[in-house]
Motif scaffolding. Structure first.
Motif, PDB file in Angstrom:
ATOM      1  N   MET A  44       0.841  -1.194   0.000  1.00 53.53           N
ATOM      2  CA  MET A  44       0.000   0.000   0.000  1.00 53.53           C
ATOM      3  C   MET A  44       0.877   1.245   0.000  1.00 53.53           C
ATOM      4  O   MET A  44       1.919   1.281   0.648  1.00 53.53           O
ATOM      5  N   ILE A  82      -3.535   4.307  -1.743  1.00 50.59           N
ATOM      6  CA  ILE A  82      -3.729   3.307  -2.793  1.00 50.59           C
ATOM      7  C   ILE A  82      -3.460   1.939  -2.187  1.00 50.59           C
ATOM      8  O   ILE A  82      -2.357   1.673  -1.685  1.00 50.59           O
ATOM      9  N   ASN A  83      -4.441   1.080  -2.214  1.00 50.89           N
ATOM     10  CA  ASN A  83      -4.320  -0.237  -1.610  1.00 50.89           C
ATOM     11  C   ASN A  83      -3.525  -1.187  -2.488  1.00 50.89           C
ATOM     12  O   ASN A  83      -3.341  -0.945  -3.693  1.00 50.89           O
ATOM     13  N   ASP A  84      -3.076  -2.271  -1.896  1.00 47.43           N
ATOM     14  CA  ASP A  84      -2.328  -3.287  -2.635  1.00 47.43           C
ATOM     15  C   ASP A  84      -3.142  -3.794  -3.819  1.00 47.43           C
ATOM     16  O   ASP A  84      -4.359  -4.025  -3.710  1.00 47.43           O
ATOM     17  N   ASP A  85      -2.462  -3.967  -4.942  1.00 47.14           N
ATOM     18  CA  ASP A  85      -3.022  -4.514  -6.187  1.00 47.14           C
ATOM     19  C   ASP A  85      -3.974  -3.552  -6.907  1.00 47.14           C
ATOM     20  O   ASP A  85      -4.541  -3.916  -7.935  1.00 47.14           O
ATOM     21  N   GLU A  86      -4.156  -2.341  -6.401  1.00 46.97           N
ATOM     22  CA  GLU A  86      -4.973  -1.368  -7.131  1.00 46.97           C
ATOM     23  C   GLU A  86      -4.199  -0.840  -8.339  1.00 46.97           C
ATOM     24  O   GLU A  86      -2.978  -0.667  -8.279  1.00 46.97           O
ATOM     25  N   PHE A  87      -4.919  -0.563  -9.405  1.00 46.13           N
ATOM     26  CA  PHE A  87      -4.355   0.047 -10.611  1.00 46.13           C
ATOM     27  C   PHE A  87      -5.118   1.359 -10.801  1.00 46.13           C
ATOM     28  O   PHE A  87      -6.251   1.371 -11.262  1.00 46.13           O
ATOM     29  N   ASP A 131       7.257  -2.903  -5.526  1.00 43.69           N
ATOM     30  CA  ASP A 131       6.139  -2.685  -4.606  1.00 43.69           C
ATOM     31  C   ASP A 131       5.121  -1.735  -5.222  1.00 43.69           C
ATOM     32  O   ASP A 131       3.932  -1.788  -4.891  1.00 43.69           O
ATOM     33  N   LEU A 132       5.603  -0.865  -6.109  1.00 42.49           N
ATOM     34  CA  LEU A 132       4.748   0.123  -6.758  1.00 42.49           C
ATOM     35  C   LEU A 132       5.292   0.413  -8.139  1.00 42.49           C
ATOM     36  O   LEU A 132       6.501   0.555  -8.329  1.00 42.49           O
ATOM     37  N   LYS A 155       0.150  -8.809 -10.403  1.00 40.16           N
ATOM     38  CA  LYS A 155      -0.510  -8.184  -9.240  1.00 40.16           C
ATOM     39  C   LYS A 155       0.352  -7.052  -8.663  1.00 40.16           C
ATOM     40  O   LYS A 155       0.755  -7.079  -7.491  1.00 40.16           O
ATOM     41  N   THR A 177       0.760  -3.146  -7.654  1.00 43.64           N
ATOM     42  CA  THR A 177       0.089  -1.896  -7.327  1.00 43.64           C
ATOM     43  C   THR A 177       0.634  -0.818  -8.262  1.00 43.64           C
ATOM     44  O   THR A 177       1.852  -0.624  -8.339  1.00 43.64           O
ATOM     45  N   SER A 178      -0.258  -0.120  -8.975  1.00 39.03           N
ATOM     46  CA  SER A 178       0.190   0.783 -10.033  1.00 39.03           C
ATOM     47  C   SER A 178      -0.531   2.120 -10.001  1.00 39.03           C
ATOM     48  O   SER A 178      -1.717   2.198  -9.654  1.00 39.03           O
TER      49      SER A 178
END
Length: 257
Positions: A1, A29-34, A168-169, A199, A201-202
């Motif tokens: 995140m 921005i949460n984990d795996d959000e694009f 991580d990002l 997966k 986070t982007s």
């Protein structure tokens, strides 16, 4: 995140050109959000990426990545955790080096370099597999200098390099803007596949409203350092591109664009 908490940023302090861009800005921005970010010129989109990557300092507030504060972390150290693809395809690869050499450098991200050979032959098949994912035939051109590739091919290669060691990002800085429409669509489709399959986070800055609505999981519109729209899930498409465009045109006219 990734979380930005109470961010303050002013440019040209104490001059007639002083500009307060971020005044208590917050974003999570949460984990795996694009997340796709749109907005008028000067809205703070690119500065947002620069602040996260460390190339621009903040005047106040905290930046947390995976729960760890990274404010004081140098940008080259943040690069071990953050991948970035720029607008200019030439910035993501070394033109004089081969595809294989470029991938080898990306593969060693965050590792110590010793006295061994730079090219890891044991990883050659792995690189081929990664390039096959692009569907551009680059897996058969490992010894080709990156500078001889087309803009779309170089940007696709930059995407592979930025995600070879899973970050991580991932920051995408208008990474399709310099490409022709066909190449831009191809790179955007590849981006979506890479981000979803790995997966990652982007955070993607784009001026293409269609990309901002069709790809990713969340759309943010910025204006004068503030978030004026933040929509996720089905609501993104329910709003309709025409309504995004209406708001976008209103703030662009306000900025004199």
């Amino acid at each position: 995140m990734i979380e930005l908490s109470s961010i303050y940023k002013t440019f040209n302090h104490g001059t007639i050109d002083e500009k307060v861009l971020f005044n208590n800005f917050n974003l999570k921005i949460n984990d795996d959000e694009f997340v796709a970010v749109i907005g008028s010129n000067g809205s703070g989109k690119t500065t947002l990426l620069n602040i996260i990557s460390g190339s621009t300092d903040v005047d106040g507030g905290k930046i947390l990545l995976g729960g760890r504060e990274i404010n004081k972390m140098k940008d080259y150290k943040r690069a071990f955790k953050i991948g970035r693809v720029f607008q200019d395809p030439a910035l993501g690869t070394c033109p004089s080096m081969t595809i294989w050499e470029n991938l080898s450098i990306a593969d060693n991200k965050g590792k110590r370099f010793g006295l061994s050979f730079g090219l890891n032959r044991a990883r050659k098949d792995f690189y081929r597999t990664q390039l096959e994912f692009l569907g551009m035939g680059l897996e058969d051109r490992l010894n080709t200098p990156a500078g001889t590739l087309s803009g779309g091919q170089r940007q696709a290669l930059a995407m592979i390099m930025a995600t070879l060691v899973r970050p991580d990002l991932l920051l995408l800085d208008e990474h399709t803007a310099a490409l022709d429409p066909k190449a831009a669509d191809i790179v955007m489709e590849l981006t979506d596949k890479l981000v979803n399959e790995k997966k990652i986070t982007s955070l993607m800055v784009t001026h293409n409203l269609r990309y901002a609505v069709e790809y990713g999981t969340r759309t943010i519109m910025m204006h004068d350092g503030d978030i004026i729209m933040d929509v996720s899930g089905a609501e993104r498409t329910d709003i309709g591109i025409d309504n995004y465009l209406k708001v976008f045109n209103e703030i662009s006219l306000e900025k004199g664009n």
